[in-house]
Write an enzyme that holds these catalytic residues in place. Structure first.
Site, PDB file in Angstrom:
ATOM      1  N   ASP A  27       0.852  -1.189   0.000  1.00  0.00           N
ATOM      2  CA  ASP A  27       0.000   0.000   0.000  1.00  0.00           C
ATOM      3  C   ASP A  27       0.885   1.235   0.000  1.00  0.00           C
ATOM      4  OD1 ASP A  27      -2.738   1.131   0.139  1.00  0.00           O
ATOM      5  OD2 ASP A  27      -2.003   2.006   2.008  1.00  0.00           O
ATOM      6  N   HIS A  52      -4.245  10.981   5.899  1.00  0.00           N
ATOM      7  CA  HIS A  52      -3.150  10.205   6.493  1.00  0.00           C
ATOM      8  C   HIS A  52      -2.396  10.928   7.613  1.00  0.00           C
ATOM      9  CE1 HIS A  52      -0.685  12.679   3.871  1.00  0.00           C
ATOM     10  NE2 HIS A  52      -1.170  12.105   2.783  1.00  0.00           N
ATOM     11  N   HIS A  96      -5.406   6.650   7.638  1.00  0.00           N
ATOM     12  CA  HIS A  96      -4.729   5.740   6.713  1.00  0.00           C
ATOM     13  C   HIS A  96      -3.222   5.729   6.984  1.00  0.00           C
ATOM     14  CE1 HIS A  96      -7.976   5.213   3.486  1.00  0.00           C
ATOM     15  NE2 HIS A  96      -8.543   5.849   4.495  1.00  0.00           N
ATOM     16  N   ASP A 117      -2.304  -0.433   6.574  1.00  0.00           N
ATOM     17  CA  ASP A 117      -3.268  -0.860   5.564  1.00  0.00           C
ATOM     18  C   ASP A 117      -2.797  -2.109   4.827  1.00  0.00           C
ATOM     19  OD1 ASP A 117      -4.734   1.270   6.384  1.00  0.00           O
ATOM     20  OD2 ASP A 117      -4.688   2.366   4.489  1.00  0.00           O
TER      21      ASP A 117
END
Length: 233
Positions: free
Chosen positions: A7, A57, A153, A158
């Site tokens: 990711d 994020h 995130h 992730d």
């Protein structure tokens, strides 16, 4: 079989506007088990981060100021994923950014597909759950994978969640595995056990019952595509 679940986080959502990768996270699976081996880097994007991306994020330019550029870690990254199947959720997004970074780093790097094969878990999820939501959060909920600690995130987190989702989607039993540095338990999937034909016998049954039983097993065998374990026993 070695697989890498990957990711990224970026400065924005549109690679054609010059947005860059700021974090890349990978976890390793060998024979469908998390090994604890991983590749994780924060990267200096050499540009400002969009406010919308920052809200997702929480990674800002000040934090990334002393981090390496993608070009500086490109060889290490490609060596980590070389020859593997790389598993990505919504692969075109991450591939677009990674390949743009590889082009900036030098033509000799080629594109990611030159170094590995790609499996898109979003395509897989849509085929298994048509017409349903198939975001990573939705899949975690569907497969009962705990993601309550995912308030924002993060590429490594992730990737770990996606590894659990992928293993759950493709069969196997979820158990407890390795702990990450944050203390979160990484889900572990036990490999499938081979089916064994069972040595079952019927005793003291009248002929008419045996005949009815055999006919019933034949119907099960036909309906299951030849997978009735008891037929003929």
């Amino acid at each position: 079989m070695r697989q890498i679940v990957l990711d990224t986080e970026t400065t924005g959502i549109d690679v054609t506007l010059g947005h860059r990768i700021i974090e890349i996270g990978c976890v390793e699976l060998i024979d469908r088990r998390l090994t604890g081996n991983r590749f994780h880097k924060y990267l200096n994007p050499e540009r400002e981060i969009d406010q919308g991306a920052l809200a997702v994020h929480g990674i800002d330019n000040a934090f990334l100021a002393d981090k390496p550029t993608f070009a500086e870690i490109a060889e290490e990254f490609l060596a980590f994923i070389k020859g593997c199947q790389v598993i990505i959720h919504n692969a075109p997004f991450d591939l677009g950014f990674i390949n743009a970074e590889l082009r900036r780093a030098g033509p000799h790097f080629g594109c990611l597909e030159d170094h590995c094969t790609i499996l898109d878990t979003l395509v897989l999820a849509k085929s298994k759950h048509p017409g349903q939501r198939n975001s990573l959060d939705a899949l975690c909920k569907r497969y009962q994978i705990d993601n309550r600690h995912r308030d924002r995130h993060g590429a490594l987190l992730d990737a770990e969640l996606l590894a659990a989702v992928y293993l759950a989607m493709t069969g196997g039993q979820i158990g407890l595995g390795l702990e990450s540095d944050s203390g979160q338990v990484r889900p572990q999937i036990a490999p499938r056990q081979e089916q064994r034909r069972l040595n079952l016998k019927l005793a003291n049954c009248p002929p008419e019952d045996l005949k009815a039983h055999q006919e019933w097993l034949e119907r099960i065998d036909q309906a299951s595509g030849g997978k009735c374990l008891w037929l003929g026993h």
